[in-house]
Design a protein around this motif. Structure first.
Motif, PDB file in Angstrom:
ATOM      1  N   CYS A  27       0.979  -0.618   0.081  1.00  0.00           N
ATOM      2  CA  CYS A  27       0.205   0.007  -0.038  1.00  0.00           C
ATOM      3  C   CYS A  27       1.163   1.527   0.102  1.00  0.00           C
ATOM      4  N   ALA A  28       0.907   2.529  -0.748  1.00  0.00           N
ATOM      5  CA  ALA A  28       0.567   3.723  -0.471  1.00  0.00           C
ATOM      6  C   ALA A  28       0.159   4.066   1.537  1.00  0.00           C
ATOM      7  N   LEU A  29       0.805   5.330   2.020  1.00  0.00           N
ATOM      8  CA  LEU A  29       0.348   5.680   3.144  1.00  0.00           C
ATOM      9  C   LEU A  29       0.561   7.100   3.134  1.00  0.00           C
ATOM     10  N   PHE A  30      -0.353   7.743   3.465  1.00  0.00           N
ATOM     11  CA  PHE A  30      -0.334   9.150   3.493  1.00  0.00           C
ATOM     12  C   PHE A  30      -0.835  10.081   5.033  1.00  0.00           C
ATOM     13  N   PRO A  31      -0.522  10.941   5.624  1.00  0.00           N
ATOM     14  CA  PRO A  31      -0.795  11.269   7.211  1.00  0.00           C
ATOM     15  C   PRO A  31      -2.497  12.637   6.449  1.00  0.00           C
ATOM     16  N   VAL A  32      -3.126  12.030   7.716  1.00  0.00           N
ATOM     17  CA  VAL A  32      -4.811  13.436   7.293  1.00  0.00           C
ATOM     18  C   VAL A  32      -4.087  14.405   8.777  1.00  0.00           C
ATOM     19  N   PRO A  33      -3.947  15.068   8.442  1.00  0.00           N
ATOM     20  CA  PRO A  33      -3.793  16.181   9.214  1.00  0.00           C
ATOM     21  C   PRO A  33      -5.387  16.373  10.209  1.00  0.00           C
ATOM     22  N   PRO A  34      -5.075  16.393  11.971  1.00  0.00           N
ATOM     23  CA  PRO A  34      -6.545  16.382  13.104  1.00  0.00           C
ATOM     24  C   PRO A  34      -7.292  17.036  12.622  1.00  0.00           C
ATOM     25  N   GLY A  35      -8.625  17.011  12.985  1.00  0.00           N
ATOM     26  CA  GLY A  35      -9.713  17.368  11.945  1.00  0.00           C
ATOM     27  C   GLY A  35     -10.033  17.421  10.461  1.00  0.00           C
ATOM     28  N   GLU A  36      -9.365  16.898   9.676  1.00  0.00           N
ATOM     29  CA  GLU A  36      -9.859  17.065   8.364  1.00  0.00           C
ATOM     30  C   GLU A  36      -9.873  15.514   8.069  1.00  0.00           C
ATOM     31  N   GLN A  37     -11.220  15.192   6.943  1.00  0.00           N
ATOM     32  CA  GLN A  37     -11.268  13.518   6.863  1.00  0.00           C
ATOM     33  C   GLN A  37     -10.655  14.131   5.180  1.00  0.00           C
ATOM     34  N   VAL A  38     -10.821  12.774   4.605  1.00  0.00           N
ATOM     35  CA  VAL A  38     -10.556  12.194   3.895  1.00  0.00           C
ATOM     36  C   VAL A  38     -10.942  12.005   2.473  1.00  0.00           C
ATOM     37  N   ALA A  39     -11.539  12.975   1.080  1.00  0.00           N
ATOM     38  CA  ALA A  39     -12.094  12.720  -0.118  1.00  0.00           C
ATOM     39  C   ALA A  39     -11.453  12.303  -0.551  1.00  0.00           C
ATOM     40  N   GLY A 134      -7.650  13.487  -1.539  1.00  0.00           N
ATOM     41  CA  GLY A 134      -7.673  14.999  -1.102  1.00  0.00           C
ATOM     42  C   GLY A 134      -8.223  15.381   0.549  1.00  0.00           C
ATOM     43  N   ALA A 135      -7.918  16.130   1.583  1.00  0.00           N
ATOM     44  CA  ALA A 135      -8.223  17.076   2.873  1.00  0.00           C
ATOM     45  C   ALA A 135      -8.924  17.984   2.772  1.00  0.00           C
ATOM     46  N   VAL A 136      -9.975  17.700   3.477  1.00  0.00           N
ATOM     47  CA  VAL A 136     -11.063  18.913   3.856  1.00  0.00           C
ATOM     48  C   VAL A 136     -11.229  18.801   5.102  1.00  0.00           C
ATOM     49  N   PRO A 137     -11.416  19.892   6.015  1.00  0.00           N
ATOM     50  CA  PRO A 137     -11.545  19.951   7.717  1.00  0.00           C
ATOM     51  C   PRO A 137     -13.315  19.575   7.365  1.00  0.00           C
ATOM     52  N   ALA A 138     -13.000  18.689   8.884  1.00  0.00           N
ATOM     53  CA  ALA A 138     -14.692  17.933   8.783  1.00  0.00           C
ATOM     54  C   ALA A 138     -15.470  19.348   8.724  1.00  0.00           C
TER      55      ALA A 138
ATOM     56  N   ASP B  26     -19.566  14.616  -5.705  1.00  0.00           N
ATOM     57  CA  ASP B  26     -17.798  14.421  -6.652  1.00  0.00           C
ATOM     58  C   ASP B  26     -17.159  13.476  -5.914  1.00  0.00           C
ATOM     59  N   CYS B  27     -16.748  13.742  -4.340  1.00  0.00           N
ATOM     60  CA  CYS B  27     -16.452  12.823  -4.036  1.00  0.00           C
ATOM     61  C   CYS B  27     -16.848  11.883  -2.613  1.00  0.00           C
ATOM     62  N   ALA B  28     -16.190  11.052  -2.436  1.00  0.00           N
ATOM     63  CA  ALA B  28     -16.941  10.301  -1.022  1.00  0.00           C
ATOM     64  C   ALA B  28     -15.608  10.375   0.434  1.00  0.00           C
ATOM     65  N   LEU B  29     -16.422  11.305   1.132  1.00  0.00           N
ATOM     66  CA  LEU B  29     -15.636  11.674   2.445  1.00  0.00           C
ATOM     67  C   LEU B  29     -15.790  10.529   3.372  1.00  0.00           C
ATOM     68  N   PHE B  30     -14.675  10.240   3.925  1.00  0.00           N
ATOM     69  CA  PHE B  30     -14.145   9.456   5.212  1.00  0.00           C
ATOM     70  C   PHE B  30     -13.712  10.077   6.553  1.00  0.00           C
ATOM     71  N   PRO B  31     -13.758  10.080   7.002  1.00  0.00           N
ATOM     72  CA  PRO B  31     -12.587  10.111   8.392  1.00  0.00           C
ATOM     73  C   PRO B  31     -11.841   9.370   9.142  1.00  0.00           C
ATOM     74  N   VAL B  32     -10.643   9.823   9.516  1.00  0.00           N
ATOM     75  CA  VAL B  32      -9.388   9.197   9.698  1.00  0.00           C
ATOM     76  C   VAL B  32      -8.908   9.331  11.470  1.00  0.00           C
ATOM     77  N   PRO B  33      -8.673   8.503  12.288  1.00  0.00           N
ATOM     78  CA  PRO B  33      -8.458   8.377  13.724  1.00  0.00           C
ATOM     79  C   PRO B  33      -7.233   9.068  13.582  1.00  0.00           C
ATOM     80  N   PRO B  34      -7.453  10.207  14.284  1.00  0.00           N
ATOM     81  CA  PRO B  34      -6.260  11.063  15.411  1.00  0.00           C
ATOM     82  C   PRO B  34      -4.999   9.866  15.341  1.00  0.00           C
ATOM     83  N   GLY B  35      -3.675  10.416  14.617  1.00  0.00           N
ATOM     84  CA  GLY B  35      -2.628   9.577  14.899  1.00  0.00           C
ATOM     85  C   GLY B  35      -2.588   8.342  13.926  1.00  0.00           C
ATOM     86  N   GLU B  36      -3.551   8.298  13.047  1.00  0.00           N
ATOM     87  CA  GLU B  36      -3.460   6.708  12.615  1.00  0.00           C
ATOM     88  C   GLU B  36      -3.331   7.222  10.587  1.00  0.00           C
ATOM     89  N   GLN B  37      -2.352   6.567  10.087  1.00  0.00           N
ATOM     90  CA  GLN B  37      -2.342   7.013   8.464  1.00  0.00           C
ATOM     91  C   GLN B  37      -3.279   7.104   7.580  1.00  0.00           C
TER      92      GLN B  37
END
Lengths: 321, 321
Positions: A27-39, A134-138, B26-37
Motif C-alpha cells: 500500500c501507499a501511506l499518507f497522513p491526514v491532518p487532525p480534524g480533516e476528512q479524506v475526500a 484530498g483533505a477537507v476540514p470536517a 463528486d467525492c466520497a468522504l471518510f474520517p481518519v482517527p487521530p494519529g492514524e495514516q
C-alpha cells in the motif's frame, strides 16, 4: 515480466514526498491532518469512449488526472496524492514517457503526487483508472445537497468549447481548423479549479463540476437539495468561438455539453462580494447565471424572458456503439 | 444513459455508514482517527488477463475486492472503505447483480463499504478497478523494508492450489475434476488475511502478500531490506491436493505460483510465541519456513540440506498474447 516492471519504475516511480510512502509496497501511506476528512474520487477512462485513440498522450496523462482533481475541486478539498491503474495494449516507450510527463506535470502543479499504481497489459483497449485523495476540514466540504432556495447560481470559466471540439474531432461537424484551434484546449487540456474550490469553502452552499454538462450537473445539485432553478441564458459565459455559432448548436454545447471541468456552485446573494474575492484570489473567472427556487424544475429564460422550450439533454460523449 | 445510472443505483448505491459520505457526490468522504495514516492500494483487473471470461460473477466480485484487501492486510491496516470502477461491454443485470453480491458480501465481512465509483461501457473487455483505503497508526505499518537478519520467515495458509487451479482451467493440465474441485477455491475465492495482518502489528518486522508468488514476493522483502534468506522446502505448507503432484509441478506451484492472498512475513525468533498467539487470535494457520540472512541471495534447501538448483521464476498468470 521484467520489462513491464522496468517501465513502471522508469516513468511512474518517483521519490515520495516526506511523510508519504509511495510506489513499492503493498500500500501507499499518507497522513491526514487532525480534524480533516479524506475526500476521494475515482474515474475509469477507456479508449474510444472517453478519449480518441490518437489523442496526444501528454494531453491524455494530463486529462486523466485533471478529471479527478476536478472532483476534489468540487468538494473544496486540497489534493494529497493519487494512484494510477494503466492497462496498455502495447508497451510503447515514447507514448508512456509522454503520458507520464503530462500526468506528473499536473500532479506537481497541484501538489498531488502519484503514490501507487498498477500497470498491466490489455488485450484490446487502453484503460486508465485514477483515484485521487484530498483533505477537507470536517463539515466544510462543498456537497451537492447544501443549496438553499434563493441562492445565486454561479459557474466558473467559459462554456461550450469542449463539446464543439469533440464534435469536430468526431466528424459530426465539418472540418474547421480555426474553430478546432479555438476549442480544442478546453477538451484536451482542462484545468481543474482546485484553487477556486478551496477559496469557496465557507462561502458556497453547494458545488459540482460540469463533467456531465450544465443542465445535468446543476440538476444533480437541485435534486440533492430539493430545489428548482431559473437560469438567464444571456448571462451564460459562452466561449467566444462558440458564441458565433448557430443558436441550436450553441445551446446544445453550452447547456448540454459535458466534459467541462469548471465549477457550478450556489451561494447566498449576501456573499456576492465574497464569491468575487474568492475568484480573484484563485485567479478564476466566475459568472452569476441564475437563482435557485423552492419550486422544483429547471428553466432557462431567453433574452425576452421566455423559458426555452426544448432543453438539450445531458450529452454523453463517446456513447457505446 | 438513464439505464446505466439506474443500474449503478440499484446495485452499488447503499446508504453509507455513519460518518462516511458515499456514492452520489463528486467525492466520497471518510474520517481518519487521530494519529492514524491512510493506507491505500489499487488494482486494475482485466478479462482474459486476470480472470477467465466465464468466471462466476459472484466469485469475480469477491476477488476484485479480496486482492485489494490483501494489500491492506499485508500492511497491517484496518479497512475503511473502497471505490470501484467498472467498464462493462454489456449491461447484463443478472451478471451485475451477482458481481455486486460477491463484492458487497466481502465488503461487509471486512467493514469496507463501497463509497464511490464509476461505471462505463467498454468496447471490448470487462475491466474492474478497485481502490481500497485503510487506517494504520503512524509508524506501525508492516512494510517490506523492515526485515532484519536472523528473522524467522513465516507464511499463512497453504501454498500451490491457486496455480494448479489456474493451469487446469487454462487447459495446461489435463482435465481432472477432483483436483480442480480441491484447488479452485484458492484461485477464485481467496480470503484476505486482514485479521492476521492487524494481529501482527508490533510483532512482524516486514510483510507482503503472495500475489506474485512466494519466491518473487519474499524477494521483494529481501531486496527492500537488503537481506538474503534460506528456506526449508520440507517445512512449506503445501495444499494437500498439490502435495501429491509430480515434484517439478509441485515446486512450480508452491514456490512460483502467484495469485496467493496469504501473507509472508518476518519476525524475530524471540517473537515465535507472539506470532503463534496472533495467528490463533486471527484464526489463521501460520508456518515457519526459513530464516533471513545478512548475505544476499535466496536459497531453498531440499530435505537432504542441498540448495535446489533451478528455482521457478515468478509466474505471470494470463500473460499477454
Amino acid at each position: 515480466m521484467a520489462s513491464e516492471f522496468d517501465l513502471i519504475a522508469r516513468y511512474f516511480t518517483r521519490t515520495a514526498p516526506a511523510g508519504l510512502l509511495g510506489v513499492g509496497d503493498d500500500c501507499a501511506l499518507f497522513p491526514v491532518p487532525p480534524g480533516e476528512q479524506v475526500a476521494t474520487s475515482t474515474d475509469l477512462l477507456l479508449e474510444g469512449r472517453h478519449f480518441f485513440p490518437d489523442v496526444d498522450p501528454r494531453a491524455l496523462g494530463h486529462k486523466a488526472l485533471a478529471v479527478n482533481l476536478s472532483d476534489l475541486a468540487a468538494m473544496g478539498a486540497r489534493p494529497i496524492g493519487c494512484v494510477l491503474g494503466l492497462a496498455l495494449p502495447r508497451l510503447e516507450e515514447p507514448w508512456l514517457a509522454a503520458f507520464a510527463e503530462g500526468f506528473h506535470a499536473l500532479a506537481d502543479a497541484h501538489g498531488c503526487p502519484l503514490i501507487g499504481g498498477d500497470t498491466t497489459r490489455s488485450a484490446h483497449d487502453l484503460a486508465i483508472s485514477v483515484t485521487v485523495f484530498g483533505a477537507v476540514p470536517a463539515g466544510q466540504a462543498l456537497r451537492r445537497d447544501g443549496a438553499e432556495a434563493g441562492d445565486d447560481i454561479w459557474v466558473s470559466g467559459e462554456l461550450g468549447a469542449a463539446d464543439v471540439a469533440y464534435r469536430l474531432l468526431d466528424g459530426q461537424y465539418a472540418a474547421n481548423d480555426a474553430l478546432l484551434a479555438a476549442t480544442r484546449g478546453a477538451l484536451e487540456w482542462p484545468q481543474p479549479q482546485v484553487a477556486l474550490g478551496l477559496a469557496l469553502r465557507g462561502i458556497a452552499h453547494a458545488a459540482i463540476d460540469l463533467s456531465d454538462g450544465l443542465l445535468q450537473d446543476l440538476g444533480h445539485i437541485l435534486a440533492a437539495s430539493r430545489l428548482g432553478a431559473s437560469l438567464d441564458e444571456a448571462s451564460l459565459p459562452v466561449a467566444p468561438a462558440v458564441a458565433a455559432m448557430d443558436e441550436a448548436l450553441r445551446r446544445r454545447a453550452v447547456l448540454g455539453g459535458g466534459d467541462v471541468y469548471q465549477l457550478c456552485f450556489t451561494a447566498p446573494p449576501a456573499k456576492r462580494d465574497a464569491v468575487e474575492a474568492a475568484a480573484r484570489a484563485a485567479q478564476a473567472r466566475v459568472t452569476r447565471i441564475g437563482q435557485t427556487l423552492s419550486q422544483a424544475g429547471l428553466r432557462v429564460m431567453d433574452s425576452q424572458g421566455h423559458p426555452l422550450a426544448d432543453l438539450p439533454a445531458g450529452f454523453d460523449h463517446f456513447p457505446a456503439s
